[in-house]
Design a protein around this motif. Sequence first.
Motif, PDB file in Angstrom:
ATOM      1  N   GLY A 264      46.350  46.199  26.463  1.00 61.33           N
ATOM      2  CA  GLY A 264      46.636  46.459  27.882  1.00 61.33           C
ATOM      3  C   GLY A 264      46.500  47.908  28.311  1.00 61.33           C
ATOM      4  O   GLY A 264      46.869  48.269  29.422  1.00 61.33           O
TER       5      GLY A 264
ATOM      6  N   ARG B 223      37.353  56.376  45.475  1.00 60.55           N
ATOM      7  CA  ARG B 223      38.514  55.668  46.028  1.00 60.55           C
ATOM      8  C   ARG B 223      38.951  54.590  45.041  1.00 60.55           C
ATOM      9  O   ARG B 223      38.203  53.680  44.728  1.00 60.55           O
ATOM     10  N   ILE B 224      40.198  54.684  44.594  1.00 55.90           N
ATOM     11  CA  ILE B 224      40.711  53.733  43.605  1.00 55.90           C
ATOM     12  C   ILE B 224      40.928  52.372  44.272  1.00 55.90           C
ATOM     13  O   ILE B 224      41.591  52.293  45.300  1.00 55.90           O
ATOM     14  N   PRO B 225      40.381  51.311  43.704  1.00 54.35           N
ATOM     15  CA  PRO B 225      40.637  49.986  44.275  1.00 54.35           C
ATOM     16  C   PRO B 225      41.968  49.447  43.752  1.00 54.35           C
ATOM     17  O   PRO B 225      42.418  49.844  42.680  1.00 54.35           O
ATOM     18  N   LEU B 226      42.589  48.563  44.493  1.00 56.70           N
ATOM     19  CA  LEU B 226      43.803  47.911  44.005  1.00 56.70           C
ATOM     20  C   LEU B 226      43.397  46.623  43.308  1.00 56.70           C
ATOM     21  O   LEU B 226      42.548  45.875  43.791  1.00 56.70           O
ATOM     22  N   LEU B 227      43.971  46.374  42.159  1.00 58.12           N
ATOM     23  CA  LEU B 227      43.552  45.225  41.347  1.00 58.12           C
ATOM     24  C   LEU B 227      44.263  43.955  41.806  1.00 58.12           C
ATOM     25  O   LEU B 227      45.402  43.997  42.262  1.00 58.12           O
ATOM     26  N   PRO B 228      43.566  42.814  41.662  1.00 53.03           N
ATOM     27  CA  PRO B 228      44.217  41.549  42.032  1.00 53.03           C
ATOM     28  C   PRO B 228      45.432  41.294  41.144  1.00 53.03           C
ATOM     29  O   PRO B 228      45.470  41.749  40.002  1.00 53.03           O
ATOM     30  N   ARG B 229      46.396  40.568  41.705  1.00 52.81           N
ATOM     31  CA  ARG B 229      47.588  40.332  40.898  1.00 52.81           C
ATOM     32  C   ARG B 229      47.428  39.068  40.059  1.00 52.81           C
ATOM     33  O   ARG B 229      46.502  38.281  40.265  1.00 52.81           O
ATOM     34  N   ARG B 230      48.356  38.901  39.158  1.00 52.31           N
ATOM     35  CA  ARG B 230      48.210  37.874  38.147  1.00 52.31           C
ATOM     36  C   ARG B 230      48.332  36.478  38.742  1.00 52.31           C
ATOM     37  O   ARG B 230      47.573  35.584  38.394  1.00 52.31           O
ATOM     38  N   HIS B 231      49.316  36.291  39.621  1.00 59.72           N
ATOM     39  CA  HIS B 231      49.592  34.923  40.065  1.00 59.72           C
ATOM     40  C   HIS B 231      49.215  34.718  41.538  1.00 59.72           C
ATOM     41  O   HIS B 231      49.322  35.630  42.320  1.00 59.72           O
TER      42      HIS B 231
ATOM     43  N   ARG C 186      43.922  44.907  31.918  1.00 62.75           N
ATOM     44  CA  ARG C 186      44.527  43.683  31.404  1.00 62.75           C
ATOM     45  C   ARG C 186      43.565  42.847  30.560  1.00 62.75           C
ATOM     46  O   ARG C 186      43.940  41.826  30.014  1.00 62.75           O
TER      47      ARG C 186
ATOM     48  N   TYR D 137      38.565  49.457  36.499  1.00 61.54           N
ATOM     49  CA  TYR D 137      39.952  49.917  36.295  1.00 61.54           C
ATOM     50  C   TYR D 137      40.822  48.864  35.615  1.00 61.54           C
ATOM     51  O   TYR D 137      42.021  49.065  35.485  1.00 61.54           O
TER      52      TYR D 137
END
Lengths: 350, 350
Positions: free
Chosen positions: B79, B342-350, B74, B71
Amino acid sequence: MTMAKPGHRFEVAVIVFLSIISFARPSSSSDEEKDLPTRAGRTFGPLPKVMASARNPITPEKIELGKILFYETRISVDGTVSCSRCHPFSLYAADGLRKAIGNRCRVNPRNAPTVLNAAAQISAHWIGNRTDVEDQAKQSVIGPPSFGMPSYADVENRLKEIGGYARLFKEAFPDDKDPITVDNFAAAVGAFERTLVTPSPFDDYLTGNPQALGEREKKGLVAFMGMGCSGCHSGAYIGGQKYMKFGLIEPYWQYTKSREIDEGRFVVTKDESDKYVFKVPVLRNVARTGPYFHDGSVDDLRSAEYIMGKIQLGKELSKEELGEIDAFLQSLTGRIPDDALRIPLLPRRH
Amino acid sequence: MTMAKPGHRFEVAVIVFLSIISFARPSSSSDEEKDLPTRAGRTFGPLPKVMASARNPITPEKIELGKILFYETRISVDGTVSCSRCHPFSLYAADGLRKAIGNRCRVNPRNAPTVLNAAAQISAHWIGNRTDVEDQAKQSVIGPPSFGMPSYADVENRLKEIGGYARLFKEAFPDDKDPITVDNFAAAVGAFERTLVTPSPFDDYLTGNPQALGEREKKGLVAFMGMGCSGCHSGAYIGGQKYMKFGLIEPYWQYTKSREIDEGRFVVTKDESDKYVFKVPVLRNVARTGPYFHDGSVDDLRSAEYIMGKIQLGKELSKEELGEIDAFLQSLTGRIPDDALRIPLLPRRH
């Protein structure tokens, strides 16, 4: 009308006054800490289970249909746009772009806000040019930079061509003779979006678990309320309840990396006092929904916090203050409902 | 080399011969019906739980990382592109378009095949110019019409900028000193895709439940095997195991609505005998993954069946035959694993 109009200067005065009295007091005595959830609860209030609407009552059938339609690309002019394109749950229902990119690579005029916790705002879109999430869903299908369909009738025809929708719309709108309409599309998508409430550690804290926030988060909460951030970012969604000039103290474009000056709500009302006025955004999940501001001109949450202090409050926030506010904002990252995270399979064409 | 090369004419002869002997016999005696699962099982074989690979052993950590990366937008130049863009599970991991549209609206040379049940094929892509799903994932990030990144190093840098990936790659590739590499990206996405097996009513039928298929589906299965379709669309995935000329009897473009003539695998091998040769596609979930053929030139499954009869088998299929084969193909619509939905949540940038 805008709620921002009459009171810009008065509100600035209140915010500045609040900042002064807050900073005049010691900020973490044990009494104050015990009192903090109650005080915060008065400002932010409890998060509801769903964002109900009298105009669009939620039913399980509408939610289910709305969830399916949220992923439907076949009603966009080039087949590549669904609600999910600019609001993927994998990125907390924002898209990570400065400005959303829709059909045929058309760039939208502003950053795509998350649809999580969005349905209870005073309006939709940054400048409030959509009345609510239903209106936003409806207009987006013919929006030239979003779905780009030539007309509502074309959208309805596309939906009718996909055989499986006949039953789904009938179940969701059992009293309608001809239920496949754009208004029902919008009502179903809206009903689904009204379930997208994301409780977070902050809510656990407000509802009786003092351990749910750490010391830094609590200091950040105190600062957030004390400095006056919560003067605008208030209510259960921590924003979304009023319009406000962006750049009360200094013009925003002197601090952001904005490439052009957006006149904000002035575009809608043509009222001089609405220049550079935007809807105060919801801050839930803000740590996950960058880049920031109406034009996505700032990548980093701490930079956004610094700019807000500078141009809204006339305050140069210290590294420590930024760190604490940042910690508090992180505690607003919530749990997306399990039901929303399960991808539905779309009905087939024939 | 291509597996299609030596045997085109011979295979045509076998297919035609099989058709004749099949049609010479009565097609639904009770004995034959009892025998059908066994006969079909010999042609198609049992569907495995996962599509394992010695070169890319599957681990839970790799699958989890691969699912997240599936998913990740980035790492695309504008993007907007992730694996999910052209392979959304909501549309059975195809995209409903004639040809996939990638970054900056660039149109891909061919239709995007589903990634469901795809990993066990002899190669990836319609003309076999990717060795396997890992190679496909790797090359797509720098593919000009897909993710469009300038180089592998740029992809790696983007991944490294997203802080959360450090831990996830380390967990998935614990022996690697510097695990954030494009090869590991590809291995993780590949591991996830190797779990995308979709058992269907047809499998229930093969594994001992005679009620899992209705009379029409069974007639369609008999016809599918008898006419020779299963000469090419064989094995557990009902295709994906060989290359074959598209248009054995007559040129395909006389029947499809192709706007241009695609020379198929000839583009890769420059071997005259590979002209108009394509990988035989997997038919699992075919009823949900239109439009059809390498250029998506045919919208409707029955039209695709008719064309296949005409130009591969030299047969004019009757309405009844088309209906039966269609019913059988519908029985190949499978269940996507819950974990993948099930959609995973992506890690954030910082």
